[in-house]
Design a protein around this motif. Sequence first.
Motif, mmCIF file in Angstrom:
data_model
loop_
_atom_site.group_PDB
_atom_site.id
_atom_site.type_symbol
_atom_site.label_atom_id
_atom_site.label_comp_id
_atom_site.label_asym_id
_atom_site.label_seq_id
_atom_site.Cartn_x
_atom_site.Cartn_y
_atom_site.Cartn_z
ATOM 1 N N TYR A 1 -5.868 -0.875 -10.887
ATOM 2 C CA TYR A 1 -5.219 0.048 -12.071
ATOM 3 C C TYR A 1 -4.001 0.632 -11.850
ATOM 4 O O TYR A 1 -2.970 0.735 -12.772
ATOM 5 C CB TYR A 1 -6.306 1.322 -12.343
ATOM 6 N N ALA A 2 -3.808 0.921 -10.456
ATOM 7 C CA ALA A 2 -2.245 1.424 -10.114
ATOM 8 C C ALA A 2 -1.311 0.402 -10.558
ATOM 9 O O ALA A 2 -0.065 1.026 -11.044
ATOM 10 C CB ALA A 2 -2.317 1.811 -8.803
ATOM 11 N N HIS A 3 -1.620 -0.923 -10.281
ATOM 12 C CA HIS A 3 -0.498 -1.616 -10.773
ATOM 13 C C HIS A 3 -0.262 -1.808 -12.304
ATOM 14 O O HIS A 3 0.862 -1.818 -12.610
ATOM 15 C CB HIS A 3 -0.887 -3.194 -10.165
ATOM 16 N N ARG A 4 -1.521 -1.654 -12.838
ATOM 17 C CA ARG A 4 -1.453 -1.766 -14.628
ATOM 18 C C ARG A 4 -0.377 -0.673 -14.858
ATOM 19 O O ARG A 4 0.197 -0.642 -16.185
ATOM 20 C CB ARG A 4 -2.777 -1.823 -15.006
ATOM 21 N N VAL A 5 -0.501 0.824 -14.212
ATOM 22 C CA VAL A 5 0.434 1.720 -14.831
ATOM 23 C C VAL A 5 1.772 1.890 -14.177
ATOM 24 O O VAL A 5 2.507 2.957 -13.968
ATOM 25 C CB VAL A 5 -0.590 3.057 -14.563
ATOM 26 N N GLY A 6 2.174 0.747 -13.478
ATOM 27 C CA GLY A 6 3.389 0.602 -12.861
ATOM 28 C C GLY A 6 3.584 0.516 -11.260
ATOM 29 O O GLY A 6 4.853 0.687 -10.924
ATOM 30 N N GLY A 7 2.352 0.640 -10.643
ATOM 31 C CA GLY A 7 2.441 0.895 -9.180
ATOM 32 C C GLY A 7 2.904 -0.653 -8.543
ATOM 33 O O GLY A 7 2.448 -1.331 -8.994
ATOM 34 N N PRO A 8 3.345 -0.559 -7.487
ATOM 35 C CA PRO A 8 3.626 -1.992 -6.519
ATOM 36 C C PRO A 8 2.310 -2.073 -5.970
ATOM 37 O O PRO A 8 1.522 -1.386 -5.878
ATOM 38 C CB PRO A 8 4.679 -1.434 -5.458
ATOM 39 N N ILE A 9 2.282 -3.506 -5.479
ATOM 40 C CA ILE A 9 1.167 -4.043 -4.643
ATOM 41 C C ILE A 9 1.733 -3.843 -3.158
ATOM 42 O O ILE A 9 2.734 -4.439 -2.841
ATOM 43 C CB ILE A 9 0.986 -5.300 -5.066
ATOM 44 N N LEU A 10 0.834 -3.667 -2.228
ATOM 45 C CA LEU A 10 0.779 -3.141 -1.104
ATOM 46 C C LEU A 10 0.286 -4.322 -0.342
ATOM 47 O O LEU A 10 -0.796 -4.639 -0.462
ATOM 48 C CB LEU A 10 0.516 -1.972 -0.610
ATOM 49 N N ALA A 11 0.886 -4.477 1.032
ATOM 50 C CA ALA A 11 0.079 -5.366 1.911
ATOM 51 C C ALA A 11 -0.785 -4.424 2.695
ATOM 52 O O ALA A 11 -0.517 -2.935 2.859
ATOM 53 C CB ALA A 11 1.302 -5.922 2.996
ATOM 54 N N PRO A 12 -1.831 -4.782 3.293
ATOM 55 C CA PRO A 12 -2.832 -3.754 4.048
ATOM 56 C C PRO A 12 -2.101 -2.938 4.955
ATOM 57 O O PRO A 12 -1.366 -3.387 5.933
ATOM 58 C CB PRO A 12 -3.682 -4.872 4.852
ATOM 59 N N SER A 13 -2.421 -1.493 4.976
ATOM 60 C CA SER A 13 -1.647 -0.797 5.619
ATOM 61 C C SER A 13 -2.423 0.720 5.384
ATOM 62 O O SER A 13 -3.073 0.676 4.621
ATOM 63 C CB SER A 13 -0.143 -0.503 5.306
ATOM 64 N N ASP A 14 -2.019 1.848 6.261
ATOM 65 C CA ASP A 14 -2.552 3.133 5.843
ATOM 66 C C ASP A 14 -1.826 3.893 4.818
ATOM 67 O O ASP A 14 -1.787 5.143 4.959
ATOM 68 C CB ASP A 14 -2.769 3.953 7.277
ATOM 69 N N GLN A 15 -1.215 3.406 3.930
ATOM 70 C CA GLN A 15 -0.410 3.894 3.122
ATOM 71 C C GLN A 15 -1.043 3.703 1.603
ATOM 72 O O GLN A 15 -2.016 2.821 1.597
ATOM 73 C CB GLN A 15 1.236 3.265 2.932
ATOM 74 N N ALA A 16 -0.732 4.452 0.740
ATOM 75 C CA ALA A 16 -1.097 4.576 -0.744
ATOM 76 C C ALA A 16 -0.025 4.308 -1.783
ATOM 77 O O ALA A 16 1.037 4.976 -1.450
ATOM 78 C CB ALA A 16 -2.000 5.769 -0.886
ATOM 79 N N VAL A 17 -0.661 3.937 -2.933
ATOM 80 C CA VAL A 17 0.376 3.974 -4.158
ATOM 81 C C VAL A 17 -0.161 5.250 -5.035
ATOM 82 O O VAL A 17 -1.329 5.149 -5.172
ATOM 83 C CB VAL A 17 0.420 2.668 -4.890
ATOM 84 N N VAL A 18 0.931 5.965 -5.281
ATOM 85 C CA VAL A 18 0.404 7.223 -6.262
ATOM 86 C C VAL A 18 1.290 7.000 -7.645
ATOM 87 O O VAL A 18 2.652 7.251 -7.617
ATOM 88 C CB VAL A 18 0.899 8.521 -5.538
ATOM 89 N N ALA A 19 0.477 6.913 -8.402
ATOM 90 C CA ALA A 19 1.104 6.465 -9.910
ATOM 91 C C ALA A 19 0.548 7.259 -11.036
ATOM 92 O O ALA A 19 -0.755 7.442 -11.347
ATOM 93 C CB ALA A 19 0.864 5.080 -10.253
ATOM 94 N N PRO A 20 1.251 7.966 -11.818
ATOM 95 C CA PRO A 20 1.127 8.851 -12.640
ATOM 96 C C PRO A 20 0.483 7.858 -14.025
ATOM 97 O O PRO A 20 0.688 6.719 -14.044
ATOM 98 C CB PRO A 20 2.300 9.621 -13.353
ATOM 99 N N ILE A 21 -0.480 8.298 -15.172
ATOM 100 C CA ILE A 21 -0.926 7.601 -15.881
ATOM 101 C C ILE A 21 -0.549 7.963 -17.152
ATOM 102 O O ILE A 21 -0.580 9.403 -17.521
ATOM 103 C CB ILE A 21 -2.720 7.949 -15.958
ATOM 104 N N ALA A 22 0.139 7.372 -17.671
ATOM 105 C CA ALA A 22 0.689 7.718 -19.194
ATOM 106 C C ALA A 22 1.324 8.946 -19.029
ATOM 107 O O ALA A 22 1.079 10.060 -19.822
ATOM 108 C CB ALA A 22 -0.369 7.812 -20.372
ATOM 109 N N PRO A 23 2.455 9.210 -18.187
ATOM 110 C CA PRO A 23 3.267 10.256 -18.101
ATOM 111 C C PRO A 23 3.922 10.543 -19.109
ATOM 112 O O PRO A 23 4.502 9.936 -19.961
ATOM 113 C CB PRO A 23 4.082 10.100 -16.843
#
Length: 237
Positions: free
Chosen positions: A150-172
């Motif tokens: 879902y994060a990618h569907r609302v504009g976030g990138p795809i990450l390689a495995p790591s201890d990071q997160a994508v934070v993406a607003p939904i319909a901002p």
Amino acid sequence: MGTLVGVVGDDALGDALRDAGEAVERGSDGAVPETDQVVAVGEDAVAAVARADGDPLVLPVAAGRGVRSVPRDDAVAAVSGLADTRIETHPVLRVTLPDGTVEQAFWDVTLVTADAARISEFTIASTADRIGRFRADGVVIATAAGSPGYAHRVGGPILAPSDQAVVAPIAPFATDPDHWVLPVAGLSASVERDEATVELLIDDRVSRTISYQESVTISLGTPVRTAVVGESQSRFE
């Protein structure tokens, strides 16, 4: 027979593995077998294994792009190759609710308004900084495994495995919203307006409502080890 293999999410695959000579223990009533190796069929099964106690080696089958998943038809051959595998490690999110309850997420954590066409206001912060404040239908915080969803569907990138997160607003409300890639540990999300009912979803399961001026905080739980074998598919194709 070889090493005992647990199977979650597909009893028929358990039967096929037994027919192929594997020693199999099937999960039942949502329980995850306490075996050293677990075949998890589907996204829900992978998340269930991530939430369970123990540290099995997990072979994801038909579980989407978030992990290097094996097609269902190749699962029996993939299990036979588990002795010669590479391991990827994926973080699990420990989500602390306002009342102190802790839940776990493998794919993502979402705050979203319960009613259509209603927006609220959210703040994302780390232990050191306030990252952003915005009006939107919601916000999704996705692990690398959850980033193709879902994060990618609302504009976030795809990450390689790591201890990071994508934070993406939904319909901002903003026409040019920010998206962030941030360390998981110490993230928090809070509701800043008392205008709409906001629900907390943990891996697409509704957990509870989050009220005005309440927040959820995120830390790292015990990671999940996934097996990468010859039949595993790329996360980026």
